[in-house]
Design a protein around this motif. Structure first.
Motif, PDB file in Angstrom:
ATOM      1  N   LEU A 174      13.683  43.180   8.318  1.00 10.53           N
ATOM      2  CA  LEU A 174      12.675  42.185   7.942  1.00 10.53           C
ATOM      3  C   LEU A 174      11.395  42.869   7.455  1.00 10.53           C
ATOM      4  N   ASP A 175      11.037  43.974   8.066  1.00 11.05           N
ATOM      5  CA  ASP A 175       9.859  44.716   7.601  1.00 11.05           C
ATOM      6  C   ASP A 175      10.022  45.123   6.140  1.00 11.05           C
ATOM      7  N   ARG A 176      11.199  45.616   5.789  1.00  9.06           N
ATOM      8  CA  ARG A 176      11.445  46.036   4.402  1.00  9.06           C
ATOM      9  C   ARG A 176      11.372  44.841   3.461  1.00  9.06           C
ATOM     10  N   MET A 177      11.881  43.687   3.902  1.00 10.15           N
ATOM     11  CA  MET A 177      11.833  42.487   3.068  1.00 10.15           C
ATOM     12  C   MET A 177      10.386  42.020   2.868  1.00 10.15           C
ATOM     13  N   LEU A 178       9.577  42.081   3.913  1.00  5.33           N
ATOM     14  CA  LEU A 178       8.190  41.658   3.805  1.00  5.33           C
ATOM     15  C   LEU A 178       7.381  42.576   2.885  1.00  5.33           C
ATOM     16  N   LYS A 179       7.752  43.838   2.833  1.00  2.00           N
ATOM     17  CA  LYS A 179       7.056  44.792   1.967  1.00  2.00           C
ATOM     18  C   LYS A 179       7.494  44.671   0.503  1.00  2.00           C
ATOM     19  N   GLY A 180       8.602  43.974   0.261  1.00  6.91           N
ATOM     20  CA  GLY A 180       9.185  43.898  -1.070  1.00  6.91           C
ATOM     21  C   GLY A 180       8.485  42.937  -2.014  1.00  6.91           C
TER      22      GLY A 180
ATOM     23  N   ALA B  47       3.970  47.870  -3.042  1.00  6.27           N
ATOM     24  CA  ALA B  47       3.897  48.898  -4.085  1.00  6.27           C
ATOM     25  C   ALA B  47       2.804  48.570  -5.096  1.00  6.27           C
ATOM     26  N   ARG B  48       2.619  47.282  -5.386  1.00  4.60           N
ATOM     27  CA  ARG B  48       1.589  46.854  -6.354  1.00  4.60           C
ATOM     28  C   ARG B  48       0.292  46.434  -5.681  1.00  4.60           C
ATOM     29  N   TYR B  49       0.401  45.905  -4.453  1.00  2.00           N
ATOM     30  CA  TYR B  49      -0.773  45.386  -3.755  1.00  2.00           C
ATOM     31  C   TYR B  49      -0.816  45.968  -2.340  1.00  2.00           C
ATOM     32  N   PRO B  50      -1.266  47.202  -2.201  1.00  2.00           N
ATOM     33  CA  PRO B  50      -1.200  47.885  -0.906  1.00  2.00           C
ATOM     34  C   PRO B  50      -2.144  47.338   0.153  1.00  2.00           C
ATOM     35  N   ASP B  51      -3.209  46.618  -0.266  1.00  2.00           N
ATOM     36  CA  ASP B  51      -4.225  46.188   0.693  1.00  2.00           C
ATOM     37  C   ASP B  51      -4.326  44.673   0.807  1.00  2.00           C
ATOM     38  N   ILE B  52      -4.626  44.229   2.007  1.00  2.50           N
ATOM     39  CA  ILE B  52      -5.039  42.853   2.275  1.00  2.50           C
ATOM     40  C   ILE B  52      -6.510  42.937   2.671  1.00  2.50           C
ATOM     41  N   ASP B  53      -7.383  42.256   1.920  1.00  4.10           N
ATOM     42  CA  ASP B  53      -8.831  42.388   2.122  1.00  4.10           C
ATOM     43  C   ASP B  53      -9.467  41.082   2.565  1.00  4.10           C
ATOM     44  N   PHE B  54     -10.488  41.221   3.406  1.00  5.43           N
ATOM     45  CA  PHE B  54     -11.316  40.071   3.797  1.00  5.43           C
ATOM     46  C   PHE B  54     -12.766  40.487   3.696  1.00  5.43           C
TER      47      PHE B  54
END
Length: 210
Positions: free
Chosen positions: A103-109, A116-123
């Motif tokens: 599931l971790d691999r699926m969530l990263k996909g 790979a395209r959006y490495p960060d989640i920002d607030f």
């Protein structure tokens, strides 16, 4: 093996920190609930004392919890306390951890976080509205997968003091809020997985500058 090494190093670090203070200092440690006691300045997220998780409905059985293992945050604390302060946080999207490797691999996909395209989640905070002596509604811009929407977090100021272990000014907060994952292009697996995402945060910040 790596886990054992990590815990051994962590315990060794704790032992060294404890050597710098007496057991009485730790046992009698108290924090102030007054924001007025907090020195103005820059604070950074304590790398060892924080937790960020997302949870979503799973087939109406339960709320499935997803945590993140790497994040940074900077807090600028100003004279009027939470009403006049700002925070910016960045989560490493690739550090998502469900305890299920597949599931971790699926969530990263590409169908989900696409790390790979959006490495960060920002607030990035934009406004704070006080709702009580030690709490308020913190609104900010949340960016996931390159898409930005405002999200509001209910924040509680847990207290401030000089940490007896590291001898630094330290602040503690709890926060939680909700957002629609579809707004950020994360609609995969709906409706088996719900759209409403609950965010839960625990965070300690250490003073780093004036």
């Amino acid at each position: 093996m790596k886990s054992n090494v990590y815990w051994a190093r962590l315990l060794a670090s704790v032992a060294l920190l404890l050597a710098g203070c007496t057991p009485l200092q730790v046992v009698t440690h108290r924090v102030s609930a007054s924001e007025s006691t907090v020195p103005v300045g820059r604070y950074a997220l304590d790398p060892h004392h924080w937790h960020i998780s997302f949870d979503v409905d799973h087939l109406h059985y339960s709320r499935f919890v997803i945590r993140f293992d790497r994040a940074t945050a900077q807090l600028q604390w100003n004279a009027r306390g939470m009403e006049d302060s700002t925070v910016r946080a960045t989560i490493d999207a690739a550090s998502v951890n469900t305890n299920v490797p597949l599931l971790d691999r699926m969530l990263k996909g590409q169908d989900m976080f696409d790390v790979a395209r959006y490495p960060d989640i920002d607030f990035v905070s934009t406004e704070f509205v006080r709702t009580g002596n030690d709490r308020g509604a913190l609104t900010g811009n949340l960016t996931i997968r390159g898409t930005t929407h405002p999200v509001t977090l209910n924040v509680i100021f847990n207290g401030h003091a000089v940490n007896p272990l590291i001898k630094q000014e330290t602040l503690g907060f709890s926060a939680d809020g909700h957002f629609s994952r579809a707004q950020f292009g994360l609609a995969t697996w709906y409706p088996a997985v719900g759209d409403d995402v609950h965010v839960a945060i625990q965070a300690e910040f250490e003073k780093t500058g004036d």
